[in-house]
Design an enzyme around this catalytic site. Structure first.
Site, PDB file in Angstrom:
ATOM      1  N   ALA A 277       5.742 -38.300 -23.052  1.00  0.00           N
ATOM      2  CA  ALA A 277       6.738 -38.534 -21.907  1.00  0.00           C
ATOM      3  C   ALA A 277       7.462 -37.563 -21.523  1.00  0.00           C
ATOM      4  O   ALA A 277       7.651 -36.416 -22.312  1.00  0.00           O
ATOM      5  CB  ALA A 277       7.626 -39.762 -22.694  1.00  0.00           C
TER       6      ALA A 277
ATOM      7  N   GLY B 144       3.566 -39.740 -25.739  1.00  0.00           N
ATOM      8  CA  GLY B 144       3.054 -40.523 -25.169  1.00  0.00           C
ATOM      9  C   GLY B 144       1.533 -40.253 -24.445  1.00  0.00           C
ATOM     10  O   GLY B 144       0.900 -41.190 -24.073  1.00  0.00           O
TER      11      GLY B 144
ATOM     12  N   GLU C 190       7.131 -37.450 -32.181  1.00  0.00           N
ATOM     13  CA  GLU C 190       8.492 -38.288 -31.555  1.00  0.00           C
ATOM     14  C   GLU C 190       9.486 -38.016 -32.620  1.00  0.00           C
ATOM     15  O   GLU C 190      10.773 -37.775 -32.288  1.00  0.00           O
ATOM     16  CB  GLU C 190       8.310 -39.598 -31.240  1.00  0.00           C
ATOM     17  CG  GLU C 190       7.679 -39.789 -29.958  1.00  0.00           C
ATOM     18  CD  GLU C 190       6.281 -40.062 -30.072  1.00  0.00           C
ATOM     19  OE1 GLU C 190       5.687 -39.288 -31.088  1.00  0.00           O
ATOM     20  OE2 GLU C 190       5.440 -40.366 -28.971  1.00  0.00           O
TER      21      GLU C 190
HETATM   22  N1  3HC Z   1       8.940 -33.396 -21.135  1.00  0.00           N
HETATM   23  C1  3HC Z   1       9.505 -32.556 -20.390  1.00  0.00           C
HETATM   24  N2  3HC Z   1       9.206 -31.215 -20.364  1.00  0.00           N
HETATM   25  C2  3HC Z   1       8.355 -30.711 -21.183  1.00  0.00           C
HETATM   26  C3  3HC Z   1       7.793 -31.525 -22.282  1.00  0.00           C
HETATM   27  C4  3HC Z   1       7.695 -32.937 -22.047  1.00  0.00           C
HETATM   28  N3  3HC Z   1       7.299 -33.846 -22.983  1.00  0.00           N
HETATM   29  N4  3HC Z   1       7.026 -30.808 -23.029  1.00  0.00           N
HETATM   30  C5  3HC Z   1       7.040 -29.351 -22.674  1.00  0.00           C
HETATM   31  N5  3HC Z   1       7.856 -29.650 -21.585  1.00  0.00           N
HETATM   32  C6  3HC Z   1       8.329 -28.070 -20.791  1.00  0.00           C
HETATM   33  C7  3HC Z   1       8.862 -27.249 -21.568  1.00  0.00           C
HETATM   34  O1  3HC Z   1      10.393 -27.588 -21.446  1.00  0.00           O
HETATM   35  C8  3HC Z   1       8.859 -25.979 -20.881  1.00  0.00           C
HETATM   36  O2  3HC Z   1       9.617 -25.946 -19.871  1.00  0.00           O
HETATM   37  P1  3HC Z   1      10.047 -24.459 -19.222  1.00  0.00           P
HETATM   38  O3  3HC Z   1       8.946 -23.699 -19.011  1.00  0.00           O
HETATM   39  O4  3HC Z   1      10.914 -24.956 -17.962  1.00  0.00           O
HETATM   40  O5  3HC Z   1      11.029 -24.073 -20.444  1.00  0.00           O
HETATM   41  C9  3HC Z   1       7.251 -25.941 -20.488  1.00  0.00           C
HETATM   42  O6  3HC Z   1       7.334 -27.695 -20.342  1.00  0.00           O
HETATM   43  C10 3HC Z   1       6.275 -25.460 -21.450  1.00  0.00           C
HETATM   44  O7  3HC Z   1       6.695 -25.900 -22.424  1.00  0.00           O
HETATM   45  P2  3HC Z   1       6.564 -24.946 -23.866  1.00  0.00           P
HETATM   46  O8  3HC Z   1       7.220 -23.875 -23.435  1.00  0.00           O
HETATM   47  O9  3HC Z   1       6.973 -25.466 -25.063  1.00  0.00           O
HETATM   48  O10 3HC Z   1       4.861 -24.532 -23.916  1.00  0.00           O
HETATM   49  P3  3HC Z   1       4.096 -24.374 -25.067  1.00  0.00           P
HETATM   50  O11 3HC Z   1       2.526 -24.214 -24.552  1.00  0.00           O
HETATM   51  O12 3HC Z   1       4.601 -23.361 -26.033  1.00  0.00           O
HETATM   52  O13 3HC Z   1       3.912 -25.739 -25.829  1.00  0.00           O
HETATM   53  C11 3HC Z   1       3.692 -28.105 -26.167  1.00  0.00           C
HETATM   54  C12 3HC Z   1       3.229 -26.979 -25.075  1.00  0.00           C
HETATM   55  C13 3HC Z   1       2.757 -28.220 -27.300  1.00  0.00           C
HETATM   56  C14 3HC Z   1       3.311 -29.146 -25.499  1.00  0.00           C
HETATM   57  C15 3HC Z   1       5.239 -28.195 -26.283  1.00  0.00           C
HETATM   58  O14 3HC Z   1       5.832 -27.901 -25.000  1.00  0.00           O
HETATM   59  C16 3HC Z   1       5.627 -29.490 -26.807  1.00  0.00           C
HETATM   60  O15 3HC Z   1       5.659 -29.749 -28.174  1.00  0.00           O
HETATM   61  N6  3HC Z   1       6.009 -30.370 -25.912  1.00  0.00           N
HETATM   62  C17 3HC Z   1       6.737 -31.736 -26.460  1.00  0.00           C
HETATM   63  C18 3HC Z   1       5.755 -32.716 -26.905  1.00  0.00           C
HETATM   64  C19 3HC Z   1       6.271 -33.909 -27.313  1.00  0.00           C
HETATM   65  O16 3HC Z   1       7.525 -33.812 -28.152  1.00  0.00           O
HETATM   66  N7  3HC Z   1       5.958 -35.037 -26.786  1.00  0.00           N
HETATM   67  C20 3HC Z   1       6.348 -36.347 -27.390  1.00  0.00           C
HETATM   68  C21 3HC Z   1       7.279 -36.636 -26.221  1.00  0.00           C
HETATM   69  S1  3HC Z   1       8.350 -38.205 -26.726  1.00  0.00           S
HETATM   70  C22 3HC Z   1       7.270 -39.481 -26.250  1.00  0.00           C
HETATM   71  O17 3HC Z   1       5.846 -39.298 -25.839  1.00  0.00           O
HETATM   72  C23 3HC Z   1       7.809 -40.754 -26.335  1.00  0.00           C
HETATM   73  C24 3HC Z   1       6.926 -41.859 -26.244  1.00  0.00           C
HETATM   74  O18 3HC Z   1       6.371 -42.253 -27.412  1.00  0.00           O
HETATM   75  C25 3HC Z   1       7.316 -43.080 -25.519  1.00  0.00           C
END
Ligand code: 3HC
Ligand code: NAI
Length: 684
Positions: free
Chosen positions: A63, A102, A125
């Site tokens: 998400a 997500g 999450e």
């Molecule tokens: N939402 C919004 N922005 C995100 C994002 C997300 N889910 N994931 C990454 N970004 C953004 C980061 O803030 C960063 O932005 P910036 O360049 O402006 O600082 C950019 O994307 C790149 O991210 P990273 O620097 O972390 O890049 P990496 O390549 O090192 O890592 C990744 C990539 C493994 C995808 C890491 O970003 C990550 O772990 N992201 C979060 C994943 C996550 O937690 N997903 C679950 C979200 S909650 C959900 O899905 C709820 C659902 O169940 C309803």
């Protein structure tokens, strides 16, 4: 349809390609595009199957976290998933990069999943104080079974394709790296075989065997109680997974939604969201753009094979970067190398490392007693005794042997990097690389920018941190830099509270209840009172305990006495010493309740953070939060001291500091910066 999705048809297969950099997060436009794409393909009689794939770095990484806490915009993710699941076509998700949260839930809405060998899936999450809220807690257990789902969702870990295939999360791993080609071929084969179109939600063979077995969840809670302490989301995750076994799918989904909603605006989720973005912010330096060159670091010299030098070396060995470890005397060198080996052996014993990997790491170290051996290294990190004269001698010697462009770094905790830099003819190549003990474990690396440090050198330090799996935080030169400086005030206040008659156990309890793994006094005993009290020269509780050979856990106990299982009870001897010292210093008892104890210990940390910001030592308040979380294990669900201060309200924090200043003196004098923020109605 928005332009984030490309719609192409090949031999009756509709390929829906989403492209929303950087990580294809499932924001509103992406969600809308997916729904539009599926509706179009589903309505087309010539389409037999739909392949959902992404461009760029990764399949949907989850998400869009920036949307949490804002008004939901429809279609929300559960609706996207319902659209996919209601398609009459065969559906295939083609996964690369990190389909997380997500993103994985979207893939689980498809009938089949194919992935590159390098793909890593997961439901992280929990790291955001949440639970998977779009069916993940109901679907993953249906594929992996309950025990694996409990472990995967409460840890939030990433799972490589090979393991994901074994667990049943994906159906096929590509042979090569042509994901789109292999996914289309797979889709055609499935159509040709008239393969089953069973949705994950319709399967329950893996969950049925655990229906009604409350005891497995209790056993899981009990086994992990230490790890889960304080994290509210974990309990909701366990309950949601239990619902996947005990309730029909639709009811389970409803239960998941309720449990998700309870968390969305919780303290933990807002704090952990702050930490997620703060961690990514630390790497951004306003006057050093991303395009600044980075010097290659292919080998490293480390001076001093003591506590820190050895730990620092391990970081580079783990990243396959060769290290020359230099000492003054053979004995110290041998000892340093043997400690590194012992540390690795502990990992082998614990099953976290293979014997081969251990030997491969050890092969990368070259022990040395001769500075001339450092002539071709790209970086030297000095970790000798904390004495300016010794450090200056080391740096001026290095200046005569290392090649042009070699970066010279000091791991000093408190000394002036500018003064150290001036002992060389190349201050532009000098920085601080300040690791935290144990250096092979703690994630923080403070990169200290000297007055003359070249931006290229600073940038290299910041990037290097990521290569060795650390989070970099930039600091300017100043006593204690960021984390040690702000946390030191907690130590002073701990000592004051003890002398004012507050029971050490109560102090430890207050800090433990706040979320730290240990209280400050238990930590003193663990580190060793001889180490803590070193150099003070004053007659203190610790110096007296040390003179009595009470060094802490390692010898005769310290503030506490320890039994053979390291269970502790407060030591009557230590209590006597505290009383004596308080009497000598003329300190009267001052009773305080737990709320006041917490404020007196931690509000000064906030105040010191404000000073660090005001002096320009830290770039931003969230860097201080990250430094405390990564360097001192500040509980992540409190968001770090500065975020926590915002949640309390700066006006209240200031009011308390002013009250304490009146009662206890200038250690609590509020930072003018904090006063200004309150006057202007601002936050950190
Ligand atoms: N939402 C919004 N922005 C995100 C994002 C997300 N889910 N994931 C990454 N970004 C953004 C980061 O803030 C960063 O932005 P910036 O360049 O402006 O600082 C950019 O994307 C790149 O991210 P990273 O620097 O972390 O890049 P990496 O390549 O090192 O890592 C990744 C990539 C493994 C995808 C890491 O970003 C990550 O772990 N992201 C979060 C994943 C996550 O937690 N997903 C679950 C979200 S909650 C959900 O899905 C709820 C659902 O169940 C309803
Ligand atoms: P230590 O005493 O364990 O190790 C220092 C090592 O340096 C010893 O092995 C000594 O033989 C060697 N040494 C001394 N002079 C030398 C020289 N001229 N040439 C080569 N080797 C020499 O000390 P520790 O704890 O490892 O600290 C090292 C540095 O790291 C200090 O500056 C300290 O402030 C800093 N630091 C320490 C932390 C800690 O928790 N111990 C945390 C972060 C930084």
């Amino acid at each position: 349809m928005t332009n984030l999705l490309t719609y192409e048809v090949t031999d009756g297969i509709a390929v829906l390609t989403v492209d929303s950099p950087p990580v294809n997060a499932l924001g509103y436009d992406v969600r809308k595009s997916i729904v539009d794409g599926f509706e179009k393909a589903s309505a087309d009689v010539d389409i037999n199957a739909i392949v959902l794939i992404c461009k760029g770095r990764t399949f949907f990484a989850g998400a869009d976290i920036r949307e949490f806490g804002t008004e939901p915009k429809f279609p929300i993710l559960p609706e996207v998933i319902a659209t996919i699941e209601s398609s009459p076509k065969l559906t295939i998700a083609a996964l690369h990069g990190t389909p997380l949260g997500g993103g994985l839930e979207t893939a689980l809405a498809c009938h089949y999943r194919v992935a590159l060998a390098t793909t890593r899936v997961g439901l992280p999450e929990v790291k955001l104080g949440l639970l998977p809220g779009a069916g993940g807690t109901q679907k993953l257990p249906r594929l992996t079974g309950i025990p694996s789902a409990l472990e995967i969702i409460t840890s939030g870990r990433q799972i490589k394709s090979g393991e994901a295939l074994k667990l049943g999360i994906i159906d096929k791993v590509c042979i090569g790296d042509d994901l789109s080609g292999e996914a289309i071929a797979f889709a055609k084969e499935l159509v040709y075989q008239n393969a089953a179109r069973t949705l994950v939600s319709e399967r329950n063979e893996k969950t049925a065997e655990h229906q009604g077995q409350a005891e497995i969840y209790d056993a899981f809670r009990a086994k992990n109680s230490k790890r889960f302490r304080g994290f509210k989301s974990v309990e909701n995750i366990i309950k949601a997974i239990q619902a996947s076994a005990d309730l029909p799918y639709k009811q389970g989904l409803k239960r998941e939604r309720e449990l998700f909603s309870q968390l969305l605006e919780s303290r933990d989720a807002t704090a952990q969201r702050h930490v997620f973005f703060a961690e990514r912010e630390t790497g951004k330096i306003p006057d050093i753009p991303k395009t600044t060159p980075v010097r290659p670091i292919n080998n490293v010299g480390i001076i001093g094979a003591g506590t820190m030098g050895g730990g620092i070396a391990m970081n580079f060995l783990n990243a396959q970067i060769p290290v020359i470890l230099l000492e003054k005397k053979q004995e110290a060198l041998d000892h340093g190398i043997s400690v590194i080996r012992q540390n690795y052996q502990r990992s082998v014993k614990g099953g976290r490392m293979s014997e081969e990997a251990l030997e491969a790491c050890m092969k990368l170290i070259t022990p040395s007693l001769d500075y001339a051996d450092l002539s071709s290294v790209d970086l030297v990190i000095e970790a000798v005794f904390e004495t300016m004269d010794i450090k200056k001698t080391v740096f001026s010697t290095l200046d005569t042997v290392v090649k042009k462009g070699c970066i010279l770094a000091s791991n000093t905790s408190y000394l002036d990097i500018n003064e150290i830099a001036e002992s060389t003819s190349r201050p532009q190549d000098v920085i601080g690389l300040h690791f935290f003990s144990p250096a092979n474990i703690m994630n923080l690396l403070e990169v200290v920018r000297g007055e003359k440090s070249d931006p290229e050198v600073v940038n290299t330090g910041m990037r290097l941190a990521k290569k060795i799996m650390k989070t970099p935080v930039l600091s300017r030169v100043g006593w204690g830099f960021i984390a040690n400086r702000v946390m030191k005030v907690r130590s002073y206040q701990t000592d004051n509270l003890i002398l004012q008659g507050i029971n050490p156990e109560t102090i430890d309890k207050v800090i433990y209840d706040y979320g730290f793994a240990m209280g400050p006094i238990a930590v003193k005993d663990l580190v060793g009172l001889d180490v803590i009290g070193r150099d003070s020269g004053e007659r203190t509780v610790e110096s007296v305990l040390v003179s009595m050979e009470r060094l802490g856990q390692k010898k005769n106990g310290g503030y506490y006495d320890y039994d053979k299982n390291r269970q502790r009870v407060l030591s009557p001897i230590a209590m006597e010493v505290i009383k004596d010292i308080a009497q000598e210093k003329g300190i009267e008892p001052v009773p305080a309740d737990e709320g006041e104890i917490l404020a007196r210990l931690l509000y000064p940390v906030i105040n010191e953070g404000a000073k660090v910001l005001d002096e320009g030592i830290a770039l931003r308040s969230s860097d201080i939060d990250i430094a405390c979380i990564k360097g001192y294990n500040w509980p992540v669900y409190q968001g770090g001291p500065m975020f926590w201060a915002n949640t309390i309200g700066l006006k209240k924090v200031l009011g308390k500091l002013q009250e304490f200043e009146q009662r206890f003196g200038e250690a609590f004098t509020p930072s003018p910066y904090l006063v200004r923020l309150v006057e202007e109605g601002k936050e950190f």
